[in-house]
Design an enzyme around this catalytic site. Structure first.
Site, PDB file in Angstrom:
ATOM      1  N   HIS A 109       0.841  -1.199   0.000  1.00 26.14           N
ATOM      2  CA  HIS A 109       0.000   0.000   0.000  1.00 26.14           C
ATOM      3  C   HIS A 109       0.871   1.242   0.000  1.00 26.14           C
ATOM      4  O   HIS A 109       2.071   1.179   0.277  1.00 26.14           O
ATOM      5  CB  HIS A 109      -1.008   0.011   1.151  1.00 26.14           C
ATOM      6  CG  HIS A 109      -0.428   0.099   2.534  1.00 26.14           C
ATOM      7  ND1 HIS A 109      -0.045   1.283   3.113  1.00 26.14           N
ATOM      8  CD2 HIS A 109      -0.192  -0.866   3.454  1.00 26.14           C
ATOM      9  CE1 HIS A 109       0.402   1.056   4.323  1.00 26.14           C
ATOM     10  NE2 HIS A 109       0.322  -0.246   4.563  1.00 26.14           N
ATOM     11  N   CYS A 120       3.507  -4.435   6.610  1.00 31.58           N
ATOM     12  CA  CYS A 120       3.109  -4.190   5.224  1.00 31.58           C
ATOM     13  C   CYS A 120       4.298  -3.720   4.381  1.00 31.58           C
ATOM     14  O   CYS A 120       5.357  -3.374   4.905  1.00 31.58           O
ATOM     15  CB  CYS A 120       1.996  -3.142   5.165  1.00 31.58           C
ATOM     16  SG  CYS A 120       0.395  -3.780   5.710  1.00 31.58           S
TER      17      CYS A 120
END
Length: 145
Positions: A109, A120
């Site tokens: 992301h 992430c």
């Protein structure tokens, strides 16, 4: 001779009658993932690529990954789902252009390229948009240490 008979029985002789060993498809030079990967993450180089049939289609791009205690897991995964405007309830933070690839909430992301994440893979805005548009549920994501 017993092993050769097994190879012949398994149909591993090539056109010239020579023993034909299975070939593992390799990706482009310098990319540490297999040709099966649609996305490749090199944790040690903080770099990621998009790929098709072993060829780089985008990247390498800079990334940041999980900080100590929240390391991005190595392994082979599959894109599970995408959310263009995801909000992390766990960290009370936006995760634009999320492409999830683990069952524990790890995703590509848009995020800081100067601060590590909670696992992430952070991408620049342009890279996050490109990954979001290119990857689809079921695509292979390989993460190498």
């Amino acid at each position: 001779m017993g092993k050769l008979r097994v190879a012949v029985a398994a149909g591993m002789l090539g056109a010239a009658g020579m023993l034909a060993l299975p070939v593992v498809a390799q990706a482009a030079p310098g990319v540490p993932c297999s040709a099966a990967a649609a996305a490749c993450i090199d944790l040690s180089a903080n770099t990621s690529w998009l790929m098709s049939n072993g060829n780089v289609t985008y990247g390498g791009v800079p990334i940041t990954t999980g900080k100590p205690g929240y390391e991005t897991p190595p392994g082979t995964f599959h894109v599970t789902y995408k959310d263009i405007d995801h909000w992390s309830n766990a960290y009370d933070a936006p995760m634009p252009y999320s492409v999830f690839f683990t069952d524990t909430g790890i995703a590509f992301h848009e995020g800081s390229l100067s601060q590590q994440s909670h696992g992430c893979v952070h991408l620049s805005q342009a890279a996050a948009q490109t990954y979001y548009n290119a990857l689809h549920p079921g695509d292979v994501v390989e993460v190498v240490p």
